[in-house]
Design a protein around this motif. Structure first.
Motif, PDB file in Angstrom:
ATOM      1  N   ARG A   2       0.779  -1.432  -0.332  1.00  0.00           N
ATOM      2  CA  ARG A   2      -0.233   0.122  -0.091  1.00  0.00           C
ATOM      3  C   ARG A   2       1.133   1.331   0.398  1.00  0.00           C
ATOM      4  NH1 ARG A   2      -4.102   0.516   4.352  1.00  0.00           N
ATOM      5  NH2 ARG A   2      -5.330   2.147   2.417  1.00  0.00           N
ATOM      6  N   LYS A   3       0.671   2.316  -1.112  1.00  0.00           N
ATOM      7  CA  LYS A   3       1.459   3.503  -1.157  1.00  0.00           C
ATOM      8  C   LYS A   3       0.976   4.260  -1.018  1.00  0.00           C
ATOM      9  CE  LYS A   3       4.056   5.612  -4.514  1.00  0.00           C
ATOM     10  NZ  LYS A   3       4.945   5.417  -5.671  1.00  0.00           N
ATOM     11  N   ALA A   4       1.017   5.249  -0.292  1.00  0.00           N
ATOM     12  CA  ALA A   4       0.264   6.803  -0.601  1.00  0.00           C
ATOM     13  C   ALA A   4       1.941   8.162  -0.359  1.00  0.00           C
ATOM     14  CB  ALA A   4       0.432   7.213   1.353  1.00  0.00           C
ATOM     15  N   ILE A   5       0.788   9.135  -1.771  1.00  0.00           N
ATOM     16  CA  ILE A   5       1.535   9.605  -2.146  1.00  0.00           C
ATOM     17  C   ILE A   5       1.440  11.019  -0.780  1.00  0.00           C
ATOM     18  CG2 ILE A   5       0.057  10.540  -3.310  1.00  0.00           C
ATOM     19  CD1 ILE A   5       3.025  11.670  -5.691  1.00  0.00           C
ATOM     20  N   THR A  36      -2.447  11.706 -11.868  1.00  0.00           N
ATOM     21  CA  THR A  36      -3.196  11.093 -12.335  1.00  0.00           C
ATOM     22  C   THR A  36      -2.825   9.548 -12.622  1.00  0.00           C
ATOM     23  OG1 THR A  36      -3.990  13.251 -14.052  1.00  0.00           O
ATOM     24  CG2 THR A  36      -4.404  11.156 -14.842  1.00  0.00           C
ATOM     25  N   ALA A  37      -1.751   9.085 -12.797  1.00  0.00           N
ATOM     26  CA  ALA A  37      -1.112   8.285 -12.773  1.00  0.00           C
ATOM     27  C   ALA A  37      -1.125   7.384 -11.638  1.00  0.00           C
ATOM     28  CB  ALA A  37       0.532   8.104 -13.393  1.00  0.00           C
ATOM     29  N   GLU A  38      -0.737   8.202 -10.378  1.00  0.00           N
ATOM     30  CA  GLU A  38      -1.394   7.254  -8.711  1.00  0.00           C
ATOM     31  C   GLU A  38      -2.177   7.319  -8.749  1.00  0.00           C
ATOM     32  OE1 GLU A  38       1.386   6.818  -7.023  1.00  0.00           O
ATOM     33  OE2 GLU A  38       2.893   7.071  -8.245  1.00  0.00           O
ATOM     34  N   GLN A  39      -3.021   8.101  -9.297  1.00  0.00           N
ATOM     35  CA  GLN A  39      -4.852   7.976  -8.708  1.00  0.00           C
ATOM     36  C   GLN A  39      -4.868   5.955 -10.231  1.00  0.00           C
ATOM     37  OE1 GLN A  39      -7.593  10.597  -9.935  1.00  0.00           O
ATOM     38  NE2 GLN A  39      -8.460  10.280  -7.558  1.00  0.00           N
ATOM     39  N   ALA A  40      -4.816   6.338 -10.593  1.00  0.00           N
ATOM     40  CA  ALA A  40      -5.309   5.635 -11.807  1.00  0.00           C
ATOM     41  C   ALA A  40      -4.146   3.540 -10.695  1.00  0.00           C
ATOM     42  CB  ALA A  40      -4.824   5.346 -12.623  1.00  0.00           C
ATOM     43  N   ALA A  41      -3.136   4.090 -10.217  1.00  0.00           N
ATOM     44  CA  ALA A  41      -2.208   2.794 -10.014  1.00  0.00           C
ATOM     45  C   ALA A  41      -3.305   2.502  -8.384  1.00  0.00           C
ATOM     46  CB  ALA A  41      -0.864   3.234  -9.935  1.00  0.00           C
ATOM     47  N   GLY A  42      -4.217   3.614  -8.104  1.00  0.00           N
ATOM     48  CA  GLY A  42      -4.849   3.054  -6.634  1.00  0.00           C
ATOM     49  C   GLY A  42      -3.820   3.413  -4.882  1.00  0.00           C
ATOM     50  N   THR A  43      -2.822   4.192  -5.903  1.00  0.00           N
ATOM     51  CA  THR A  43      -1.928   5.036  -4.618  1.00  0.00           C
ATOM     52  C   THR A  43      -3.114   5.477  -3.700  1.00  0.00           C
ATOM     53  OG1 THR A  43       0.340   5.230  -5.966  1.00  0.00           O
ATOM     54  CG2 THR A  43      -0.207   6.390  -3.948  1.00  0.00           C
ATOM     55  N   ALA A  44      -3.480   5.873  -2.668  1.00  0.00           N
ATOM     56  CA  ALA A  44      -3.907   6.803  -2.082  1.00  0.00           C
ATOM     57  C   ALA A  44      -2.984   8.325  -1.737  1.00  0.00           C
ATOM     58  CB  ALA A  44      -3.698   6.227  -0.083  1.00  0.00           C
ATOM     59  N   ILE A  45      -4.045   9.252  -1.961  1.00  0.00           N
ATOM     60  CA  ILE A  45      -3.416  10.534  -2.191  1.00  0.00           C
ATOM     61  C   ILE A  45      -3.992  11.518  -0.832  1.00  0.00           C
ATOM     62  CG2 ILE A  45      -3.453  12.847  -3.504  1.00  0.00           C
ATOM     63  CD1 ILE A  45      -3.667  11.012  -6.090  1.00  0.00           C
ATOM     64  N   ILE A  46      -2.758  11.831  -0.076  1.00  0.00           N
ATOM     65  CA  ILE A  46      -3.248  12.971   0.821  1.00  0.00           C
ATOM     66  C   ILE A  46      -2.899  14.645   0.523  1.00  0.00           C
ATOM     67  CG2 ILE A  46      -2.675  13.466   3.192  1.00  0.00           C
ATOM     68  CD1 ILE A  46      -1.985   9.689   2.884  1.00  0.00           C
TER      69      ILE A  46
END
Length: 171
Positions: A2-5, A36-46
């Motif tokens: 699980r990754k978060a940005i 856009t790429a991170e969201q598509a990969a399922g990365t949580a954005i904070i």
């Protein structure tokens, strides 16, 4: 894994407002592409938001940096319009009165890898990276240097070097 940005302080005052820079403006399209790429990969954005009150100039920070910025409720306090779709889908939006977001470690407990982006590399990004490294010495903490900008290009480079020395991966 699980990754978060963590998107640090991508607010109008730091892009094209009171404390804006050419580098921040130039970086914004790269940030949109990355999120856009991170969201598509399922990365949580904070997101974090630098947040000050009307009394800013009377605070310790305001006395050392006497430029009103990110006053709650103003246009300069808002996260850039280009990022609003990501804000609405964010896992969290953290308002912070100082450089580092003390709530951030608790929000990131369940993530295996953490990456930081945003503004300003040499103030708030480095502050949050070091807070996270202190809380999570065994988690990979990284910074995407192409999606950060500092007060000056030189201070941006100095902050990246300091983070590398503290075992934050700089990409």
């Amino acid at each position: 894994m699980r990754k978060a940005i963590v998107v640090v302080d991508m607010q109008n005052d730091f892009i094209d407002g009171a404390l804006g820079t050419k580098e921040a403006r130039e970086m914004l399209p790269r940030m949109v592409e990355k999120l856009t790429a991170e969201q598509a990969a399922g990365t949580a954005i904070i997101f974090t938001m630098d947040t000050h009150g009307e009394d800013y100039l009377e605070t310790q920070e305001g006395k050392k940096l006497p430029v009103e910025h990110c006053i709650r409720g103003t246009a300069g306090w808002q996260i850039a319009n280009a990022l609003q779709t990501f804000v609405h889908a964010a896992a969290a939006v953290i308002e912070k009165p100082a450089f580092g977001a003390t709530e951030l470690p608790a929000v990131l407990t369940d993530y295996d890898a953490i990456e930081l982006t945003g503004l300003c590399t040499d103030i708030c990004v480095i502050s949050n990276a070091l807070i996270l490294k202190a809380f999570y010495p065994e988690k990979p903490i990284a910074v995407d240097s192409s999606c950060c900008a500092g007060v000056t290009p030189e201070s941006h480079a100095n902050a990246l070097a300091a983070m590398r020395m503290c075992q934050v991966e700089v990409r």
